[in-house]
Write a protein that holds these residues in place. Structure first.
Motif, PDB file in Angstrom:
ATOM      1  N   SER A 143      22.161 -10.176 -19.243  1.00 53.16           N
ATOM      2  CA  SER A 143      23.601 -10.138 -19.471  1.00 53.16           C
ATOM      3  C   SER A 143      24.551 -10.089 -18.048  1.00 53.16           C
ATOM      4  O   SER A 143      23.720  -9.154 -17.880  1.00 53.16           O
ATOM      5  N   GLY A 144      25.236 -11.134 -17.369  1.00 52.07           N
ATOM      6  CA  GLY A 144      25.550 -10.486 -16.224  1.00 52.07           C
ATOM      7  C   GLY A 144      24.538 -10.463 -14.811  1.00 52.07           C
ATOM      8  O   GLY A 144      23.236 -11.356 -15.339  1.00 52.07           O
ATOM      9  N   PRO A 145      25.029 -10.526 -13.782  1.00 56.86           N
ATOM     10  CA  PRO A 145      24.392 -10.533 -12.262  1.00 56.86           C
ATOM     11  C   PRO A 145      22.908  -9.871 -12.489  1.00 56.86           C
ATOM     12  O   PRO A 145      22.742  -9.578 -11.463  1.00 56.86           O
ATOM     13  N   ARG A 146      23.415  -8.275 -13.337  1.00 54.41           N
ATOM     14  CA  ARG A 146      22.698  -6.966 -12.719  1.00 54.41           C
ATOM     15  C   ARG A 146      21.066  -7.467 -12.393  1.00 54.41           C
ATOM     16  O   ARG A 146      20.400  -6.829 -11.771  1.00 54.41           O
ATOM     17  N   VAL A 147      20.102  -8.197 -13.259  1.00 48.99           N
ATOM     18  CA  VAL A 147      18.969  -8.898 -13.021  1.00 48.99           C
ATOM     19  C   VAL A 147      19.245 -10.018 -12.313  1.00 48.99           C
ATOM     20  O   VAL A 147      19.576 -10.864 -13.134  1.00 48.99           O
ATOM     21  N   THR A 148      17.798 -10.115 -11.342  1.00 50.41           N
ATOM     22  CA  THR A 148      17.838 -11.141 -11.251  1.00 50.41           C
ATOM     23  C   THR A 148      16.405 -11.810 -10.451  1.00 50.41           C
ATOM     24  O   THR A 148      15.254 -11.221 -10.862  1.00 50.41           O
ATOM     25  N   ARG A 149      16.054 -12.876 -10.207  1.00 52.77           N
ATOM     26  CA  ARG A 149      14.925 -13.249 -10.476  1.00 52.77           C
ATOM     27  C   ARG A 149      14.490 -13.401  -8.714  1.00 52.77           C
ATOM     28  O   ARG A 149      15.358 -14.299  -8.295  1.00 52.77           O
ATOM     29  N   SER A 150      13.320 -12.907  -7.981  1.00 57.05           N
ATOM     30  CA  SER A 150      13.415 -12.499  -6.812  1.00 57.05           C
ATOM     31  C   SER A 150      11.939 -12.684  -6.196  1.00 57.05           C
ATOM     32  O   SER A 150      11.238 -12.451  -7.558  1.00 57.05           O
ATOM     33  N   GLN A 151      11.939 -13.157  -5.144  1.00 57.17           N
ATOM     34  CA  GLN A 151      10.230 -13.130  -4.420  1.00 57.17           C
ATOM     35  C   GLN A 151       9.751 -11.592  -3.688  1.00 57.17           C
ATOM     36  O   GLN A 151       9.062 -12.099  -2.915  1.00 57.17           O
ATOM     37  N   VAL A 152      10.966 -11.530  -3.217  1.00 60.34           N
ATOM     38  CA  VAL A 152      11.420 -10.355  -2.416  1.00 60.34           C
ATOM     39  C   VAL A 152      12.059  -9.094  -2.255  1.00 60.34           C
ATOM     40  O   VAL A 152      12.537  -9.508  -3.216  1.00 60.34           O
ATOM     41  N   CYS A 153      11.674  -8.396  -2.185  1.00 60.36           N
ATOM     42  CA  CYS A 153      12.744  -6.852  -2.527  1.00 60.36           C
ATOM     43  C   CYS A 153      11.948  -5.917  -0.993  1.00 60.36           C
ATOM     44  O   CYS A 153      10.708  -5.562  -1.039  1.00 60.36           O
ATOM     45  N   LEU A 154      12.982  -4.604  -1.749  1.00 59.76           N
ATOM     46  CA  LEU A 154      12.753  -3.439  -0.772  1.00 59.76           C
ATOM     47  C   LEU A 154      12.337  -2.727  -1.630  1.00 59.76           C
ATOM     48  O   LEU A 154      13.621  -2.340  -2.819  1.00 59.76           O
ATOM     49  N   ALA A 155      11.955  -1.384  -1.838  1.00 60.80           N
ATOM     50  CA  ALA A 155      11.502  -0.225  -2.302  1.00 60.80           C
ATOM     51  C   ALA A 155      11.048   0.805  -1.565  1.00 60.80           C
ATOM     52  O   ALA A 155      10.047   0.672  -0.034  1.00 60.80           O
ATOM     53  N   ILE A 156      11.235   1.877  -2.783  1.00 62.46           N
ATOM     54  CA  ILE A 156      10.470   3.375  -1.979  1.00 62.46           C
ATOM     55  C   ILE A 156       9.099   4.112  -2.849  1.00 62.46           C
ATOM     56  O   ILE A 156       9.346   3.515  -3.715  1.00 62.46           O
ATOM     57  N   LEU A 157       8.093   3.647  -1.955  1.00 60.98           N
ATOM     58  CA  LEU A 157       7.141   3.446  -2.794  1.00 60.98           C
ATOM     59  C   LEU A 157       6.044   5.037  -2.295  1.00 60.98           C
ATOM     60  O   LEU A 157       6.605   5.442  -1.618  1.00 60.98           O
ATOM     61  N   THR A 158       5.589   5.490  -3.553  1.00 61.51           N
ATOM     62  CA  THR A 158       4.830   6.944  -3.333  1.00 61.51           C
ATOM     63  C   THR A 158       3.197   6.341  -3.087  1.00 61.51           C
ATOM     64  O   THR A 158       2.930   5.456  -4.285  1.00 61.51           O
ATOM     65  N   HIS A 159       2.589   6.759  -1.783  1.00 61.58           N
ATOM     66  CA  HIS A 159       0.843   6.339  -2.311  1.00 61.58           C
ATOM     67  C   HIS A 159       0.357   7.182  -2.517  1.00 61.58           C
ATOM     68  O   HIS A 159      -0.003   8.724  -2.108  1.00 61.58           O
ATOM     69  N   LEU A 160      -0.762   7.231  -3.464  1.00 61.09           N
ATOM     70  CA  LEU A 160      -1.056   8.482  -4.646  1.00 61.09           C
ATOM     71  C   LEU A 160      -2.138   8.927  -3.701  1.00 61.09           C
ATOM     72  O   LEU A 160      -2.695   8.386  -3.028  1.00 61.09           O
ATOM     73  N   PRO A 161      -1.794  10.764  -3.497  1.00 62.06           N
ATOM     74  CA  PRO A 161      -3.263  10.775  -2.602  1.00 62.06           C
ATOM     75  C   PRO A 161      -4.450  10.233  -2.703  1.00 62.06           C
ATOM     76  O   PRO A 161      -5.725  10.303  -2.169  1.00 62.06           O
ATOM     77  N   HIS A 162      -5.083  10.193  -4.251  1.00 62.35           N
ATOM     78  CA  HIS A 162      -6.568   9.633  -4.196  1.00 62.35           C
ATOM     79  C   HIS A 162      -7.015   8.207  -3.870  1.00 62.35           C
ATOM     80  O   HIS A 162      -8.510   8.110  -4.015  1.00 62.35           O
ATOM     81  N   ASP A 163      -6.056   7.538  -3.851  1.00 65.25           N
ATOM     82  CA  ASP A 163      -6.483   5.927  -3.147  1.00 65.25           C
ATOM     83  C   ASP A 163      -7.525   6.358  -1.312  1.00 65.25           C
ATOM     84  O   ASP A 163      -6.993   7.364  -1.064  1.00 65.25           O
ATOM     85  N   GLU A 164      -8.231   5.826  -1.330  1.00 67.25           N
ATOM     86  CA  GLU A 164      -8.875   5.820  -0.240  1.00 67.25           C
ATOM     87  C   GLU A 164      -8.977   4.714   0.749  1.00 67.25           C
ATOM     88  O   GLU A 164      -8.593   5.286   1.835  1.00 67.25           O
ATOM     89  N   HIS A 165      -7.278   4.064   0.732  1.00 65.46           N
ATOM     90  CA  HIS A 165      -7.178   2.974   1.746  1.00 65.46           C
ATOM     91  C   HIS A 165      -5.624   2.859   1.687  1.00 65.46           C
ATOM     92  O   HIS A 165      -4.954   3.231   0.944  1.00 65.46           O
ATOM     93  N   PRO A 166      -5.955   3.056   3.015  1.00 63.59           N
ATOM     94  CA  PRO A 166      -4.594   3.074   3.762  1.00 63.59           C
ATOM     95  C   PRO A 166      -3.224   1.878   3.258  1.00 63.59           C
ATOM     96  O   PRO A 166      -4.158   0.299   3.018  1.00 63.59           O
ATOM     97  N   TRP A 167      -1.928   1.817   3.013  1.00 64.47           N
ATOM     98  CA  TRP A 167      -1.208   0.925   3.076  1.00 64.47           C
ATOM     99  C   TRP A 167      -1.217   0.121   4.357  1.00 64.47           C
ATOM    100  O   TRP A 167      -0.046   0.561   5.186  1.00 64.47           O
ATOM    101  N   ARG A 168      -1.151  -1.203   4.627  1.00 65.27           N
ATOM    102  CA  ARG A 168      -0.976  -1.593   5.877  1.00 65.27           C
ATOM    103  C   ARG A 168      -0.463  -3.294   5.972  1.00 65.27           C
ATOM    104  O   ARG A 168      -0.568  -3.613   4.241  1.00 65.27           O
TER     105      ARG A 168
END
Length: 713
Positions: free
Chosen positions: A277-302
């Motif tokens: 209820s209220g405006p707290r949750v919205t329906r969106s397709q673009v957002c900003l986030a703080i993400l941690t890339h786990l060390p075990h992954d082999e590929h960098p994010w580009r």
């Protein structure tokens, strides 16, 4: 004094066939495998649920998740709403691939409470050394993969023989007392994890109430925020509420709830939808986030890297656009806790997001392996920014389908499978928290996003609100948008303080604008009026609407009106009715240009027999266009009154003529053409339009050829 009832949502985690479902059945007596396919294959495919009374004053809702690698996405959907994890590890097999991935998920979801059930100890033949080796294996995995869970108690047990189950129950009871309550003052947020129909009752949706309180005694109207394309938010009507199988009117945050909904079919709901209820949750397709890339992954994010995003109980593919790396942060403290579940008194992490000036073009060297960014240095922008494994970054996420999102929401990032037909399944490669569910759009916005992100990481509600208003600039910001993007639900005290210190200006609807925006806009409005008066010396001023529309840049209409009002209040402009002039024109009455004043004098001297347009042109020396412009300016200022398209009178003569007609009507109760001609000496050419003018003023009312008193006589 009555003892407080403690309740928690407990989620299982662990590798396939390590005994999660068997353990839940041994503890609660409930078999959470309900699907025929689950019975046939002997594995958990869908989320299972069980209510568990641990003893007096303590109850739990258990979410049993799949352990197979193909169903980790389902596991994330179940784990997103739990208070604590029941990590199940087979003493025979030890830590396995899905054990590790589930630990990564728990760490990224911010879980800090739980118990490890070391199952199948009956198969070790009572060998204490073998049990200790299994315990050490689990402890090492906790310390290496999920530092936030490194100190969890490890309880050897067996669902088959019952060994250790009392100790496991006691550990969970102790855990329930240690978990802090969820925020009750937030909006209610229920991500749906299961939808079904009950005969005689209709549609039922279940999920974990992450925050706030559901109170059907006060409000039964709720909002559905759906996942996926071609679906729009809609209102839901709650018929009934159940918590752990019991009907109730209220449910606090942290409860497993089942809502009986009265105006929606089961096929209109889906896992991943959110009830709120209220405006707290919205329906969106673009957002900003703080993400941690786990060390075990082999590929960098580009820029443009495709990933699978799990948010709440929803998921979709998305593209990552890295914006800036964060300063050398450990995996355990990489993400500032934005959720309202932790009191906002001290910072739990130093994100040290690079400084940036809003709406300026600054660049930085963010090549692979760079540990920090420094936007204070004017360096060439790299062609491609990467986030190497082990790094934490501010990113923009572009979702392939809209999802319900909210500030502070925990996110899980999984690798996307290149081929849907491939037998290789994706794996968890990172996660973090959502910072802004609806950031501004447009090219060249990177410095602006960085500046806003740094401010939104601040734990002070007023700092986050102030940053959003500053970012909105002359477009202003609605109250609901401030709540949605800042995560501050109790906005009124914050807004009241900022209004009292004149940091912001209240507009309508309600909307607000940063007070610092009005000064430059007021100056621009004064300059616009000055330019107009220089270009149109016959005009007595510029209309307010034209001044509002002439402000430069993107300015919201209500902000533009506030800026013009601010210019008048500060003395930058002078207001005469709807006309705006420079203050320097206020010395004469009514401050008209000489040729316009000459036209007004002509009307005043003519009395009730006004001059024609040709007479104005001849006697004042104006062209037809200039004469019409002067007449229009005088009519707008109120110096002359327009009676008809061809007839206008000086204001004082109009008032005198209206007074004479009013007096005649009051005495004789009728007025016609001949009477008015005799009263004024005017010809029929002037009398007929004036009588129609009296009708429009409601001083008179026509009855055939006569006028009788009107409602405003």
């Amino acid at each position: 004094m009555a003892r407080t009832h403690r309740a928690l949502v407990l989620g299982t985690a662990g590798h396939i066939d390590h005994g999660k479902t068997s353990l839940v059945r041994a503890l609660t007596g409930i078999d959470t495998d309900r699907l025929p396919e689950e019975k046939r294959r002997g594995i958990t495919i869908e989320l299972g649920f069980a209510a568990w009374e641990l003893g007096p004053g303590v109850s739990a809702s258990i979410v049993d998740v799949p352990g197979h690698e193909a169903f980790v996405r389902t596991m994330v959907a179940g784990a997103g709403g739990i208070d604590a994890v029941l990590l199940v590890v087979s003493a025979e097999d030890g830590v396995m691939p899905q054990t590790r991935e589930h630990l990564h998920v728990c760490q990224l979801l911010g879980l800090r409470h739980g118990v490890v059930a070391l199952t199948k100890v009956d198969r070790l033949g009572g060998d204490p050394e073998a049990v200790q080796l299994a315990v050490d294996d689990v402890r090492a995995a906790l310390q290496g993969l999920a530092p936030g869970l490194a100190d969890l108690p490890i309880v050897p047990c067996s669902a088959h023989s019952g060994e250790g189950l009392p100790a496991l129950t006691a550990a969970i009871r102790k855990l329930a007392a240690a978990i802090p309550p969820r925020p009750l003052r937030d909006r209610p947020i229920v991500p749906i994890d299961r939808v079904f129909a009950v005969k005689g009752h209709g549609t039922v949706a279940t999920g974990t109430l992450l925050s706030g309180r559901l109170d059907l005694g006060r409000e039964r109207a709720l909002q559905l925020i759906p996942t996926g394309p071609q679906r729009e938010p809609r209102e839901l009507r709650a018929r009934a509420l159940h918590v752990r199988g019991e009907a109730c009117e209220q449910a606090p945050a942290g409860s497993r709830v089942a809502l009986n909904l009265g105006n929606v079919a089961t096929d209109e709901l889906a896992r991943g939808d959110v009830i709120s209820s209220g405006p707290r949750v919205t329906r969106s397709q673009v957002c900003l986030a703080i993400l941690t890339h786990l060390p075990h992954d082999e590929h960098p994010w580009r820029s443009g890297t495709t990933i699978e995003l799990c948010a709440g109980t929803a998921h979709t593919t998305a593209r990552i656009d890295p914006l800036a790396l964060l300063t050398d942060l450990s995996q355990d403290t990489a993400i500032a806790n934005l959720s309202p579940e932790t009191p906002r008194t001290t910072r739990t992490a130093s994100t040290d997001l690079p400084q940036a000036t809003p709406r300026t073009t600054r660049t930085t060297d963010l090549s692979p392996g760079t540990a920090t960014t420094d936007l204070s240095q004017e360096t060439p922008r790299p062609a491609r920014l990467t986030v190497p494994p082990g790094a934490t970054a501010l990113v923009r996420l572009r979702l392939d389908a809209p999802l319900p999102l909210w500030h502070g929401q925990r996110l899980i990032v999984r690798s996307a499978r290149n081929n849907a037909a491939s037998r290789q399944h994706g794996h968890t490669v990172g996660g973090g928290q959502l910072l802004d569910p609806t950031p501004g759009s447009g090219r060249g916005q990177r410095p602006r996003w960085l500046a806003l992100a740094r401010a939104l990481l601040d734990l002070s509600p007023s700092a986050r609100v102030r940053a959003l208003l500053r970012d909105a600039g002359a477009l202003g910001c609605a109250r609901d948008e401030l709540e949605r993007r800042s995560g501050v639900v109790e906005l009124e005290p914050v807004l009241s303080d900022m209004l009292s210190t004149r940091e912001l200006i209240a507009l309508g609807e309600p909307r607000f604008v940063d007070a610092a925006v009005l000064g430059p806009l007021a100056t621009a409005a004064a300059a616009h009026v000055a330019r107009f008066q220089e270009a149109h010396p016959l005009q007595p001023g510029l209309g307010r609407a034209a001044a509002v529309g002439g402000l430069p840049g993107r300015v919201a209409p209500d902000v533009a009106h506030a800026a013009v009002a601010h210019a008048v209040a500060c003395g930058l402009l002078r207001a005469e009715g709807d006309l705006l002039t420079r203050p320097s024109t206020s010395t004469a009455d009514p401050g008209l240009p000489p040729q316009v004043q000459a036209v007004l004098d002509l009307f005043r001297n003519a009395g009730i027999a006004p001059p024609t347009l040709r007479e104005i042109q001849d006697q004042v020396g104006l062209g037809e266009r200039q004469a019409l412009e002067a007449l229009g300016a005088l009519q707008r200022s109120g110096a002359i009154v327009r009676v008809s398209p061809d007839l206008s009178l000086a204001r004082e003569h109009h008032e005198a003529l209206v007074a004479r007609a009013r007096e005649h009507l009051q005495q004789h109760r009728t007025l016609d053409v001949q009477a008015l001609k005799a009263l004024t000496g005017l010809s029929r050419k002037f009398v007929v339009p004036f009588l129609e003018h009296l009708d429009r003023l409601q001083i008179s009312r026509r009855q055939g050829d006569l006028r009788v008193p009107g409602p405003r006589l």
